[in-house]
Enzyme design. Sequence first.
Site, mmCIF file in Angstrom:
data_model
loop_
_atom_site.group_PDB
_atom_site.id
_atom_site.type_symbol
_atom_site.label_atom_id
_atom_site.label_comp_id
_atom_site.label_asym_id
_atom_site.label_seq_id
_atom_site.Cartn_x
_atom_site.Cartn_y
_atom_site.Cartn_z
ATOM 1 N N HIS A 37 33.556 -20.585 -26.984
ATOM 2 C CA HIS A 37 32.515 -20.062 -27.321
ATOM 3 C C HIS A 37 31.264 -20.972 -26.644
ATOM 4 O O HIS A 37 30.980 -21.972 -26.865
ATOM 5 C CB HIS A 37 32.283 -20.475 -28.712
ATOM 6 C CG HIS A 37 31.221 -19.534 -29.248
ATOM 7 N ND1 HIS A 37 31.080 -18.373 -29.606
ATOM 8 C CD2 HIS A 37 29.952 -20.100 -30.036
ATOM 9 C CE1 HIS A 37 29.989 -17.947 -30.565
ATOM 10 N NE2 HIS A 37 29.271 -19.037 -30.364
ATOM 11 N N MET A 41 21.031 -20.210 -25.467
ATOM 12 C CA MET A 41 19.657 -20.159 -26.119
ATOM 13 C C MET A 41 18.562 -20.392 -25.333
ATOM 14 O O MET A 41 18.443 -20.898 -24.202
ATOM 15 C CB MET A 41 19.627 -21.165 -27.323
ATOM 16 C CG MET A 41 21.038 -21.463 -28.127
ATOM 17 S SD MET A 41 20.584 -22.442 -29.393
ATOM 18 C CE MET A 41 22.196 -22.735 -30.215
ATOM 19 N N MET A 72 21.847 -15.918 -27.723
ATOM 20 C CA MET A 72 20.626 -15.928 -28.516
ATOM 21 C C MET A 72 19.407 -16.050 -27.739
ATOM 22 O O MET A 72 18.697 -16.987 -27.647
ATOM 23 C CB MET A 72 20.847 -17.249 -29.545
ATOM 24 C CG MET A 72 22.135 -17.133 -30.604
ATOM 25 S SD MET A 72 22.344 -18.600 -31.256
ATOM 26 C CE MET A 72 23.790 -19.226 -29.898
HETATM 27 C C1 DX5 Z 1 24.615 -21.840 -33.653
HETATM 28 C C2 DX5 Z 1 25.961 -21.599 -32.723
HETATM 29 C C3 DX5 Z 1 26.991 -21.937 -33.130
HETATM 30 C C4 DX5 Z 1 27.444 -23.473 -33.308
HETATM 31 C C5 DX5 Z 1 28.170 -23.698 -34.380
HETATM 32 O O1 DX5 Z 1 23.631 -21.074 -33.453
HETATM 33 O O2 DX5 Z 1 25.857 -20.098 -32.659
HETATM 34 O O3 DX5 Z 1 28.121 -21.365 -32.164
HETATM 35 O O4 DX5 Z 1 27.802 -23.996 -32.185
HETATM 36 O O5 DX5 Z 1 28.241 -25.294 -34.413
HETATM 37 P P1 DX5 Z 1 29.151 -25.742 -35.932
HETATM 38 O O6 DX5 Z 1 30.650 -25.123 -35.977
HETATM 39 O O7 DX5 Z 1 28.871 -27.135 -35.756
HETATM 40 O O8 DX5 Z 1 28.418 -25.155 -37.063
HETATM 41 ZN ZN ZN Z 2 27.758 -19.379 -31.401
#
Ligand code: DX5
Ligand code: ZN
Length: 229
Positions: A37, A41, A72
């Site tokens: 993943h 951002m 994002m």
């Molecule tokens: C945050 C991201 C997530 C983030 C999740 O906006 O989309 O993918 O990496 O991180 P954890 O698993 O630490 O909540």
């Molecule tokens: Zn994410």
Amino acid sequence: MTSHETREPLIAPSILAADFARLAEEADAVKGADWLHVDVMDAHFVPNLTIGLPVVQSLGQATDIPMDCHLMIEDPDRWAPGYAEAGAHNVTFHVEAAADAVGLARTLRAAGSLAGLAVDRDTPLDPYLDVLPEFDTLLIMTIKAGFGGQAFIPELLDKVRLARRHLRAGHLQLFVEVDGGIDDDTIVEAAQAGADVFVAGTAVYGADDPGRAVQALRARAAAASFAGP
Ligand code: DX5
Ligand code: ZN
């Protein structure tokens, strides 16, 4: 397995929690992961700024794990196709940011990737149920998008339940992905609600052995039976 049931759980470690100076090694540390993943951002759609297309292109050369790009960003209509062309397995953009979500999904599929639709914490899912046949992945945020390490919000699983009911009723096959605050406990709740792809940043890269953490998460999700609509 019939088309309305959940599939085998997929674990998608989020490199947001990895060491950005050693991305190839960090990908290697989770070799058994199903998807990698990648949180893109832009400091506009969300306040945070991470990585973009050049890094994704390089990372794609450095790992065999299918990349799951979570954009994002503002104006995904303009930028998302580049991630599909870079070889991402799945490209997910936010419905809040897209001008033409269906048109973009078609462009992504034509470019060879899966098409994913993300709904952020404060966005209801109901208005978008009708467009789901255009998508392969539905990403339901279980936090507010923008930062890793936030606490899981259990109420947001109502959207997962709604999605799973809708998919069953329409005999639609779509990945239902959850993202944010997923750990050994919350993954069970999310799996029972009907999710089948699980993003985990802190729970994987904060562990002593990220590879083992992936296996443990997958086992927890697999053991949790979908509780039904
Ligand atoms: C945050 C991201 C997530 C983030 C999740 O906006 O989309 O993918 O990496 O991180 P954890 O698993 O630490 O909540
Ligand atoms: Zn994410």
